[in-house]
Motif scaffolding. Structure first.
Motif, PDB file in Angstrom:
ATOM      1  N   TYR A  30       0.797  -1.213   0.000  1.00 31.32           N
ATOM      2  CA  TYR A  30       0.000   0.000   0.000  1.00 31.32           C
ATOM      3  C   TYR A  30       0.839   1.278   0.000  1.00 31.32           C
ATOM      4  CZ  TYR A  30      -3.373  -3.496   1.510  1.00 31.32           C
ATOM      5  OH  TYR A  30      -4.147  -4.620   1.600  1.00 31.32           O
ATOM      6  N   TYR A  31       2.150   1.117  -0.087  1.00 34.10           N
ATOM      7  CA  TYR A  31       3.022   2.269   0.046  1.00 34.10           C
ATOM      8  C   TYR A  31       3.929   2.454  -1.167  1.00 34.10           C
ATOM      9  CZ  TYR A  31       1.760   2.216   4.974  1.00 34.10           C
ATOM     10  OH  TYR A  31       1.070   2.242   6.159  1.00 34.10           O
ATOM     11  N   ASP A  51       5.998   3.420  -7.147  1.00 32.86           N
ATOM     12  CA  ASP A  51       4.706   3.625  -6.508  1.00 32.86           C
ATOM     13  C   ASP A  51       4.019   2.303  -6.186  1.00 32.86           C
ATOM     14  OD1 ASP A  51       2.993   4.627  -9.576  1.00 32.86           O
ATOM     15  OD2 ASP A  51       3.174   2.644  -8.668  1.00 32.86           O
ATOM     16  N   SER A  52       2.871   2.401  -5.544  1.00 36.99           N
ATOM     17  CA  SER A  52       2.158   1.208  -5.075  1.00 36.99           C
ATOM     18  C   SER A  52       0.995   0.844  -5.982  1.00 36.99           C
ATOM     19  CB  SER A  52       1.641   1.421  -3.656  1.00 36.99           C
ATOM     20  OG  SER A  52       0.732   2.504  -3.624  1.00 36.99           O
ATOM     21  N   ILE A  97       9.187   5.402   3.045  1.00 30.87           N
ATOM     22  CA  ILE A  97       7.895   5.002   2.514  1.00 30.87           C
ATOM     23  C   ILE A  97       6.855   6.084   2.772  1.00 30.87           C
ATOM     24  CG2 ILE A  97       8.379   2.557   2.845  1.00 30.87           C
ATOM     25  CD1 ILE A  97       6.312   2.688   5.165  1.00 30.87           C
ATOM     26  N   GLY A  98       5.875   6.146   1.886  1.00 32.70           N
ATOM     27  CA  GLY A  98       4.788   7.087   2.037  1.00 32.70           C
ATOM     28  C   GLY A  98       3.544   6.557   1.350  1.00 32.70           C
ATOM     29  N   GLU A  99       2.414   7.068   1.765  1.00 36.84           N
ATOM     30  CA  GLU A  99       1.159   6.619   1.178  1.00 36.84           C
ATOM     31  C   GLU A  99       0.966   7.231  -0.199  1.00 36.84           C
ATOM     32  OE1 GLU A  99      -1.205   6.248   5.441  1.00 36.84           O
ATOM     33  OE2 GLU A  99      -2.306   6.673   3.596  1.00 36.84           O
ATOM     34  N   TRP A 100       0.666   6.388  -1.162  1.00 40.94           N
ATOM     35  CA  TRP A 100       0.433   6.814  -2.549  1.00 40.94           C
ATOM     36  C   TRP A 100      -1.069   7.018  -2.773  1.00 40.94           C
ATOM     37  CZ3 TRP A 100       3.994   8.153  -6.073  1.00 40.94           C
ATOM     38  CH2 TRP A 100       3.575   8.322  -7.397  1.00 40.94           C
ATOM     39  N   TYR A 112       6.945  11.515   2.855  1.00 42.47           N
ATOM     40  CA  TYR A 112       7.242  10.194   3.393  1.00 42.47           C
ATOM     41  C   TYR A 112       7.068  10.161   4.905  1.00 42.47           C
ATOM     42  CZ  TYR A 112       8.997   9.691  -1.292  1.00 42.47           C
ATOM     43  OH  TYR A 112       9.086   9.659  -2.668  1.00 42.47           O
ATOM     44  N   ASP A 113       6.509   9.059   5.379  1.00 40.57           N
ATOM     45  CA  ASP A 113       6.164   8.944   6.791  1.00 40.57           C
ATOM     46  C   ASP A 113       7.223   8.225   7.622  1.00 40.57           C
ATOM     47  OD1 ASP A 113       3.083   8.098   5.326  1.00 40.57           O
ATOM     48  OD2 ASP A 113       3.514  10.028   6.262  1.00 40.57           O
TER      49      ASP A 113
END
Length: 125
Positions: A30-31, A51-52, A97-100, A112-113
């Motif tokens: 998911y990331y 990307d995810s 990583i980060g939410e796409w 990015y988280d």
């Protein structure tokens, strides 16, 4: 949640190196995952991102054609294959990583988280 980067080292100009990033504590599917680098005295620079959604790859102009990013969601691993390395590639490399999808662009660290601890890459003869 943890990211662990590895694979850095000393390599001669023109050589190759593959970095790995192991993600723990979440489902990587998911990331989006990216590699950044930071050389002494310089700001952190985006290198590549995958990307995810459809696995699209993004590269900084400085590494396009030389670096390849890939991911293996079954192993929660991300890789950065680096070839034709140059002295200016010397830096500490970080995975993140980060939410796409991102709000602005993959090149911004604030997208990015979570970040790994970094692995040193030195290109020198």
């Amino acid at each position: 949640v943890q990211l662990q980067a590895s694979g850095g080292g000393l390599v001669q100009p023109g050589g190759s190196l593959t970095l790995s990033c192991l993600a723990s504590g979440f489902i990587l599917d998911y990331y989006a995952i990216a590699w950044f680098r930071q050389a002494p005295g310089k700001e952190r620079e985006a290198v590549s991102c995958i990307d995810s959604s459809d696995g699209s790859e993004y590269y900084a102009e400085s590494v396009k054609g030389r670096f390849t990013i890939s991911r293996d969601n079954t192993k929660n691993m991300v890789y950065l294959q680096m070839s034709s390395l140059k002295p200016e590639d010397t830096a500490v490399y970080y995975c993140a990583i980060g939410e796409w999808p991102f709000g602005i662009s993959w090149i911004y660290p604030q997208e990015y988280d979570h970040w790994g601890q970094g692995t040193q890459v030195t290109v020198s003869s």
